[in-house]
Design a protein around this motif. Sequence first.
Motif, PDB file in Angstrom:
ATOM      1  N   THR A  70      13.820 -40.107  -1.776  1.00  0.00           N
ATOM      2  CA  THR A  70      14.361 -39.186  -0.768  1.00  0.00           C
ATOM      3  C   THR A  70      13.431 -38.011  -0.479  1.00  0.00           C
ATOM      4  O   THR A  70      13.584 -37.338   0.542  1.00  0.00           O
ATOM      5  CB  THR A  70      15.731 -38.635  -1.210  1.00  0.00           C
ATOM      6  N   LYS A 129      17.244 -43.080  -3.837  1.00  0.00           N
ATOM      7  CA  LYS A 129      18.480 -43.484  -3.155  1.00  0.00           C
ATOM      8  C   LYS A 129      18.453 -44.988  -2.912  1.00  0.00           C
ATOM      9  O   LYS A 129      17.419 -45.563  -2.540  1.00  0.00           O
ATOM     10  CB  LYS A 129      18.588 -42.749  -1.823  1.00  0.00           C
ATOM     11  N   GLU A 189      25.292 -45.299   0.738  1.00  0.00           N
ATOM     12  CA  GLU A 189      24.156 -44.708   0.038  1.00  0.00           C
ATOM     13  C   GLU A 189      24.565 -44.250  -1.353  1.00  0.00           C
ATOM     14  O   GLU A 189      25.617 -43.646  -1.530  1.00  0.00           O
ATOM     15  CB  GLU A 189      23.587 -43.538   0.844  1.00  0.00           C
ATOM     16  N   MET A 235      22.881 -42.382  -4.960  1.00  0.00           N
ATOM     17  CA  MET A 235      21.778 -41.806  -5.727  1.00  0.00           C
ATOM     18  C   MET A 235      21.701 -42.563  -7.054  1.00  0.00           C
ATOM     19  O   MET A 235      22.738 -42.782  -7.699  1.00  0.00           O
ATOM     20  CB  MET A 235      21.994 -40.317  -5.971  1.00  0.00           C
ATOM     21  N   ASP A 273      24.219 -45.800 -11.171  1.00  0.00           N
ATOM     22  CA  ASP A 273      24.731 -44.998 -10.055  1.00  0.00           C
ATOM     23  C   ASP A 273      24.988 -43.577 -10.566  1.00  0.00           C
ATOM     24  O   ASP A 273      25.876 -43.348 -11.379  1.00  0.00           O
ATOM     25  CB  ASP A 273      26.033 -45.621  -9.530  1.00  0.00           C
ATOM     26  N   THR A 319      25.420 -40.920  -8.388  1.00  0.00           N
ATOM     27  CA  THR A 319      25.818 -40.159  -7.203  1.00  0.00           C
ATOM     28  C   THR A 319      26.713 -38.979  -7.560  1.00  0.00           C
ATOM     29  O   THR A 319      26.475 -37.847  -7.130  1.00  0.00           O
ATOM     30  CB  THR A 319      26.546 -41.078  -6.203  1.00  0.00           C
TER      31      THR A 319
END
Length: 253
Positions: A50, A77, A85, A87, A111, A113
Amino acid sequence: TLHSIGDAVIVANTNGHITRMNLIAEQLSGWKMNEAIGKPLFNVLNIINTETKEPINNLVSQIMTNGKIVELSGAIKLISKSGNEFMISSSAAPIKNTDGTITGVVIVISDITKKVETENRLRESERIKSVVLSNLPGIAYRCLFNKEWTMEFISEGCYSLTGYKAEELLYNKRMSYNDIIAPEFHDHLWQCWLHAVETHTYITEEYKIITADNTVKWVWEQGVPIYNENGEVEELEGLIIDIGDRKILDKRL
């Protein structure tokens, strides 16, 4: 075992084509295993740095070249087949047979995120707190419950209020906050705090301080005791604000 792991696991052969993936990998990528098998790894895994906006698609070639584990660092990502999407943090490792020949690559993807979102919220909260504290017309503090009011934290407004830099008061480096309080208020403030600690309440008091240039100022303090899990007071926290202008107006009235 593969399907019970909480991380995505994808296996590719030496040509970089997928041979196996677990359920979490299906969920993150948006591809079913029977759709993905035989496809090039990075047709299925859309991974982007990213910060550079560059796709990451050379893991297999890196591993085939050096035979070592590759960790993906930075803000990474994964974009799923449907456009969702995530992270992620990820690592890729060579799969070797008994004679050390590399027969494939296994990629593990976590994951993160929610973790990243929490960290971002925390950073934003800290930024806002820093802005608020630096613009206070006075000081915010955290100190020990002792007669010196030993400061563990004191905001930068300390200098404009007292004439002393914040670091000079931290842990009584140059002087204690008690040294700044006008002597006639020492015992009164201590008694107020004793009462607040015993009754689990807070204080709101007005008193005088003597600044670095010997100016006498009226301040208003509001503070609360902070207790540990055993009910023992650990620290005091609060605000101290210059009310000199208000005192002048009160006198005129």
